[in-house]
Design a protein around this motif. Structure first.
Motif, mmCIF file in Angstrom:
data_model
loop_
_atom_site.group_PDB
_atom_site.id
_atom_site.type_symbol
_atom_site.label_atom_id
_atom_site.label_comp_id
_atom_site.label_asym_id
_atom_site.label_seq_id
_atom_site.Cartn_x
_atom_site.Cartn_y
_atom_site.Cartn_z
ATOM 1 N N LEU A 134 59.816 46.362 40.187
ATOM 2 C CA LEU A 134 59.320 44.911 40.035
ATOM 3 C C LEU A 134 60.317 43.990 39.192
ATOM 4 O O LEU A 134 60.534 43.150 39.433
ATOM 5 N N GLU A 183 48.308 39.487 44.009
ATOM 6 C CA GLU A 183 49.912 39.375 44.174
ATOM 7 C C GLU A 183 50.413 39.908 45.679
ATOM 8 O O GLU A 183 51.541 39.219 46.059
ATOM 9 N N TYR A 222 53.079 45.677 45.099
ATOM 10 C CA TYR A 222 52.148 45.224 44.523
ATOM 11 C C TYR A 222 50.901 45.840 45.162
ATOM 12 O O TYR A 222 49.930 46.344 44.460
ATOM 13 N N LEU A 277 47.610 45.744 42.969
ATOM 14 C CA LEU A 277 47.399 44.352 42.598
ATOM 15 C C LEU A 277 47.355 43.506 44.067
ATOM 16 O O LEU A 277 48.394 42.976 44.357
#
Length: 362
Positions: free
Chosen positions: A285, A317, A309, A314
């Motif tokens: 990331l 995202e 992600y 996530l």
């Protein structure tokens, strides 16, 4: 040969020296821009005759020096406020020479090459924007460059990259697109086997044809030709990553970044992929977020982020990054990604597709 070597010795960095005869012939066919006249040096052991030195402006030659216009080297969009001049800048300086017989065929060849060079530079302004429309414009311009000078290896290499990107980023549904890139890579190597750029392109084509061993051979050849070219190492690392050796690839990419500390977006995106595949998510990331502002239109950065992600859970995202992928390539689908992503291990491919599905790709 005698005259040519003397002229070359007189040329300053980023200039071209040629005789008055050649200059006069070229000017009949191509506008050479502003002309100035400095001093008149002499050429040793050559009969006296007036000649000229033509210095093509740094803006023109600097942009197309070896390595700077390769697809993977051009990570920064061209400044939109600085349009490319419509003709090269020229400085002319007379000097004394002795007995030169220049053939008309050479003069024609020089004119064609200079025109092709201009088209190479113009295409670069479009290519670095990394959009489908701009890629098509670069492709059209570089097609013209190869027509103007069929012996110009760099023009074939750059044209090959437009077809390669079309295939990889799913801008073309034509199965011959990758074959066209292969033909151009082989043509470039036939013209200049010592070009690391040509071998980088061929390595990339072999990778996406799932010929990993041949791809490694070409990438290693590119490195042997120029051990200081960060992007040859980047290509080698890409191949190793898709071949199931991402740990080894990450070390090579870290070396490439030391060779090219400007942090070009492609290098960072590829390093993010290598980190992601080895479970180093936070490091992935970090480098991917560093790549984003360098070129927001770089599709791989968004795709790797979407997968990362998604695997971290996530989903919001992941969906946002997938939206960027679809903005850049609306036709991307799970089915075609399955066919085109060159992961050697089917299990890794399925993992990647599962993450893209989780991010919302159909």
């Amino acid at each position: 040969m005698n005259v040519a070597s003397r002229l070359q010795a007189l040329a300053e960095p980023d200039t071209i020296c040629l005789s008055q005869v050649v200059y006069q012939e070229v000017e009949k066919k191509l506008s050479l821009g502003t002309v100035v006249s400095p001093e008149r040096p002499k050429l040793k052991n050559i009969a006296q005759r007036r000649t000229v030195q033509v210095a093509v402006g740094l803006l023109m030659l600097g942009l197309v020096s070896a390595g700077t216009l390769l697809a993977r080297n051009l990570d920064f969009p061209a400044p939109l406020g600085l349009p490319l001049p419509d003709k090269p800048a020229i400085a002319v300086s007379p000097f004394v020479n002795m007995s030169e017989d220049l053939k008309p065929s050479f003069q024609r060849s020089f004119t064609a090459h200079l025109k092709s060079y201009v088209y190479v530079v113009r295409g670069g302004w479009y290519f670095v924007r990394w959009t489908q429309k701009a890629n098509a414009q670069a492709q059209q311009i570089w097609e013209r460059a190869t027509e103007l000078d069929p012996q110009f290896a760099l023009a074939h290499i750059l044209l090959g990259w437009t077809y390669f990107v079309e295939w990889v980023w799913q801008w073309s549904q034509d199965p011959q697109t990758l074959e066209r890139a292969l033909t151009l890579a082989r043509r470039a190597i036939a013209l200049d086997d010592a070009s690391p750029l040509a071998h980088q392109l061929l390595a990339g084509v072999y990778l996406f044809k799932m010929q990993h061993e041949q791809a490694l051979v070409e990438a290693e050849r590119a490195i042997a030709l120029d051990p200081n070219d960060a992007h040859s190492y980047e290509m080698l690392a890409d191949i190793l990553t898709f071949a199931g050796r991402p740990e080894e690839a990450s070390g090579i990419l870290e070396k490439a970044l030391r060779l090219d500390p400007t942090f070009p977006a492609f290098l960072l995106a590829d390093l993010g992929l290598a980190y992601q595949l080895t479970g180093r998510y936070e490091e992935a990331l970090a480098v991917l977020k560093k790549a984003l502002p360098l070129n927001p239109n770089l599709l791989p950065t968004h795709e790797i982020l979407a997968v990362t992600y998604a695997e971290l859970g996530l989903e919001e995202e992941a969906r946002a990054e997938l939206a960027e992928v679809l903005r850049l390539s609306p036709s991307i689908s799970l089915e075609v990604r399955r066919l085109r992503l060159p992961f050697k291990d089917p299990a890794v491919l399925e993992r990647w597709l599962a993450a893209l599905r989780k991010a919302g790709l159909k």
